[in-house]
Scaffold this active site. Structure first.
Site, PDB file in Angstrom:
ATOM      1  CE  LYS A  80     -22.151 -33.898  -1.553  1.00  0.00           C
ATOM      2  NZ  LYS A  80     -22.364 -34.206  -0.123  1.00  0.00           N
ATOM      3  CB  THR A  81     -14.628 -32.694  -0.729  1.00  0.00           C
ATOM      4  OG1 THR A  81     -15.288 -32.080   0.382  1.00  0.00           O
ATOM      5  CG2 THR A  81     -13.122 -32.667  -0.496  1.00  0.00           C
ATOM      6  CG  PHE A  82     -12.616 -36.462  -3.834  1.00  0.00           C
ATOM      7  CD1 PHE A  82     -12.392 -36.054  -2.531  1.00  0.00           C
ATOM      8  CD2 PHE A  82     -11.965 -37.602  -4.271  1.00  0.00           C
ATOM      9  CE1 PHE A  82     -11.549 -36.749  -1.690  1.00  0.00           C
ATOM     10  CE2 PHE A  82     -11.107 -38.315  -3.447  1.00  0.00           C
ATOM     11  CZ  PHE A  82     -10.898 -37.891  -2.143  1.00  0.00           C
ATOM     12  CG  HIS A  85     -10.062 -30.216  -3.049  1.00  0.00           C
ATOM     13  ND1 HIS A  85     -11.133 -30.301  -2.200  1.00  0.00           N
ATOM     14  CD2 HIS A  85      -9.133 -29.475  -2.393  1.00  0.00           C
ATOM     15  CE1 HIS A  85     -10.862 -29.666  -1.076  1.00  0.00           C
ATOM     16  NE2 HIS A  85      -9.657 -29.147  -1.166  1.00  0.00           N
ATOM     17  CG  HIS A 250     -17.532 -27.349  -0.415  1.00  0.00           C
ATOM     18  ND1 HIS A 250     -17.716 -27.288   0.952  1.00  0.00           N
ATOM     19  CD2 HIS A 250     -16.869 -28.504  -0.651  1.00  0.00           C
ATOM     20  CE1 HIS A 250     -17.191 -28.355   1.518  1.00  0.00           C
ATOM     21  NE2 HIS A 250     -16.660 -29.110   0.576  1.00  0.00           N
TER      22      HIS A 250
END
Length: 415
Positions: A80-82, A85, A250
């Protein structure tokens, strides 16, 4: 006036006229190009799969790849994004840095659900304080930094902010984002950042809405590549030999309405309190339903595996953090876990991520070029925790303890 002098003045006029063509903002006169540590610019293209480079839509990035380093990365779990990152700039896996999902709860922060849409929670340092991102370590060590959008970068982390930063605003165009980075590099040497970040979300958004093979994703790829070209040209115009590190968090998998796992068929309404659903399910049993939830989930399922938190397979390196809910279900890549009520009231997307990080569709991009890298290096697929020690070395920052190492990417660095 002598002929040689007249010819020299004419040549200068021609060069000045040629410089008037449309291009990124040129460097102001005060910018010094005295040799110093090359700036490192970390660029994230959210949801960019490495195989997107094979579509003939990325001339700027393809040129960088020809003379630089190109590889595929394995995202940390969940993809996932958070979480990813934050892994890229801390070198820690989500189970250690605490950003275990895009949606979370924490017993120490009662009554609050962290989510991308909850701006107050995103700005709350308590969610981020388990780890120091590279810009915090750099600032503490006297290295100036600048963040043009990065998850967590517009929040005070352990009492520190970047020297320059911007509050995330999706409406800021890619061109304006690039020009802001170039403007920061135009600052006088004493104020100029040595480590910078830049973030683009258009490819990920199109991938969710229309799917990774769609014309809309192709347009987003081309638009983002044009922004990269503007950045490269702006650096060239300034004579800056920057280390450019382009990554994604991702990949993206195609989804469809005929590949859904209905929670309604497994449990009655109200038995679960979902934290996340879709590419995976993380959930709490409601009081009084504990036994029923455990029995319904912890059994064989078509296209899905479920685990109690403590039994999530070790290869995912996930499930020890207190923010991970008691139950976690992972569908086959491209399948989604949902309810009929949710499906009836929300738009149908055609792409998603969060799946097994070992799935090829979840692979992320790593592309790097600059004086700190060898030309033409092609390392094998590696874990994205390994990016952090590379960034720290390039920026001249002493790294924090982390989960990465240089065994895979060390050979790609210039002596």
């Amino acid at each position: 006036m002598s002929n040689p002098l007249r010819m020299l003045l004419a040549l200068c006029a021609v060069l000045a006229f040629a410089g008037c063509a449309s291009r990124p903002p040129s460097a102001p006169a005060h910018v010094s190009h005295v040799r110093q540590v090359a700036p490192t610019i970390l660029v994230s293209i959210d949801g960019f799969r490495p195989d997107y480079l094979d579509r003939g839509l990325t001339p700027a990035m393809s040129r960088l790849a020809q003379g630089g380093v190109l590889a595929a990365m394995r995202p940390s779990f969940p993809s996932k994004t958070f979480p990813n990152h934050w892994t890229l700039v801390t070198g820690l896996r989500p189970d250690r840095h605490g950003m275990v999902d895009n949606n979370m709860e924490d017993a120490a922060i009662p009554g609050v659900k962290f989510s991308l849409s909850n701006k107050a929670a995103v700005a709350d340092p308590r969610w981020w304080g388990n780890a120091a991102p590279l810009w915090v370590s750099a600032e503490r060590q006297g290295v100036r930094t600048a963040t043009m959008f990065w998850p967590g970068s517009d929040t005070v982390i352990q009492g520190v902010r970047p020297s320059q930063w911007r509050l995330y605003d999706e409406d800021v165009t890619p061109t304006a984002r690039v020009d802001q980075v170039l403007a920061w590099l135009d600052l006088p040497p004493a104020e100029r950042p040595r480590f910078l970040t830049l973030y683009f979300e258009e490819v990920d958004t199109a991938g969710h809405h229309f799917g990774p093979t769609s014309p809309e994703v192709n347009r987003a790829i081309a638009n983002t590549d044009a922004a990269i070209a503007r950045l490269v040209e702006g650096l060239r115009a300034r004579g800056l030999g920057a280390n450019l590190v382009i990554v994604s968090d991702h990949g993206m998998a195609s989804t469809s309405p005929d590949r859904r796992i209905w929670l309604d068929d497994l449990l009655p309404a109200g038995a679960l309190r979902q934290m996340t659903a879709g590419a995976f399910l993380s959930a709490f049993p409601q009081p009084g339903f504990e036994t029923q939830v455990d029995k319904a989930l912890i059994q064989p399922h078509a296209h899905m595996q479920c685990w109690r938190k403590a039994e999530i397979p070790a290869r995912y390196l996930y499930g020890k953090h207190s923010r991970v809910p008691p139950y976690f279900c992972l569908p086959d890549t491209g399948w989604e876990i949902t309810t009929r009520a949710y499906a009836a009231t929300h738009r149908t997307d055609h792409g998603n991520h969060g799946y097994d990080p070992f799935a090829p569709e979840m692979r992320a991009l790593f592309l790097a070029k600059g004086p700190g890298f060898r030309r033409g290096a092609r390392p094998p697929v590696f874990d994205n925790v390994d990016v952090y020690p590379v960034l720290a070395r390039l920026a001249g920052v002493r790294p924090e303890p982390n989960d990465g190492d240089l065994r895979e990417l060390g050979p790609t660095l210039a002596p």
